[in-house]
Design an enzyme around this catalytic site. Structure first.
Site: not given
Lengths: 215, 215
Positions: A66, A93, A108, A110, A143
């Site tokens: 990742r 993510i 982002n 949502h 994060a």
């Protein structure tokens, strides 16, 4: 000069389409500099190709882990020098390399009124919880998962008999108005992506973008 | 026949006033059978006395412990034989005796869009979290704090510059429309307080009560 943005997608790109349409209609002072995806088959890439917008596919499986994928994605996005990175239905993510490369510059959308119902199924979780109002949130990516500073939100009713898909469709129609509105607010300077972010003006002309009525 | 309700308050009784006004205007088919308070100085008691509605004060300090107070409160409320108990700015948590005496028949109004921001300062917590949409929730009271089944919600914008009090005032104006609307929905049978509660009709004529526009 229009704000150059990079848009990251994983699927049909309906939010990308909403941004492109807002730009073409003169409602969003941005320019899509590139569209990137983690999936080569993401249908939304076609929307970009039709408009001769550069596309890139950065697949997780093509990298050792990742971290390597995240670093490669950050490098590829940075190559287009965007002033703003928009996650528009991007289902992965993003990691520390992306966040370090674009501090407070990744947003982002949502499908829930955060802090309620973060995670992968905002509409399903809202229906299961029995709420009567849900909506969508545009936030800065940090994060955590769906934890960054909130930039804009809009509400929709949850109607009796709604299932997950019915609610999700209603929320998405609102996303398609809220997200281009936020991109325009950043482009115009009305919204400063400082830490914490700051709206420079109380919503005046922007009020309908910020608080669109449900349809 | 109008639904007899008991209203429990701790302060000025602005939600009690909204219910009384809705009844007097023919918008809420209920009858306030009694107003009870945990504070003898709750200003809202005056609203009841003016209308010759029975009042009772059941102070926590007058009892040995919370359990004895809860049992006394349940006994006093039950003496008025209400079909519905409305917590309208009642600042104490009701206990097992109350819940057992009125299973699924106690409703509370909370100044946030639950499940976000339960607890004593919904508006302050919403401002601190930086949300752009908040609202109010009418829910059934169960053994938890603000955890019972949601009956109705309504949304308000959080405007740049809002502090806790400005947001709370905007939310309260909406509470004053939502709470009488829910009481009327129970009285008319549109809302069944079964477990789980069930709206018998999709919002038609009631839509404005269920989803009032912010003002």
């Amino acid at each position: 000069m229009s704000l150059p943005i990079a848009v990251l997608i994983s699927g049909t790109g309906s939010n990308l389409k909403a941004i492109l349409q807002a730009i073409e209609a003169g409602r969003c002072d941005a320019r899509v500099a590139a569209v990137l995806s983690d999936r080569s088959k993401a249908k939304g890439l076609e929307l970009a190709r039709e408009r001769r917008i550069p596309t890139e596919v950065v697949r997780l499986k093509a990298y050792e882990d990742r971290g390597a994928w995240d670093a490669a994605l950050a490098e590829r996005v940075a190559s287009f020098d965007p002033g703003l990175v928009v996650l528009a239905g991007f289902m992965k993510i993003v990691g520390p390399a992306m966040i370090a490369a674009f501090p407070s510059r990744i947003v982002n959308v949502h499908p829930a009124l955060l802090p309620s119902f973060p995670g992968t199924d905002g509409p399903g979780d809202a229906v299961a919880a029995g709420v009567r109002v849900s909506g969508c949130t545009v936030h800065v990516v940090d994060a955590g998962v769906d934890t960054g500073p909130i930039l804009a939100q809009a509400a929709v009713p949850v109607l009796p008999g709604d299932d997950r898909d019915a609610l999700h469709a209603r929320i998405q129609r609102l996303e398609h108005r809220l997200l281009p509105g936020v991109v325009h607010a950043v482009a115009s300077g009305a919204l400063e992506l400082s830490d914490p972010p700051r709206w420079r003006d109380a919503p005046g002309a922007d009020a309908e973008l910020l608080y669109p009525a449900p349809q």
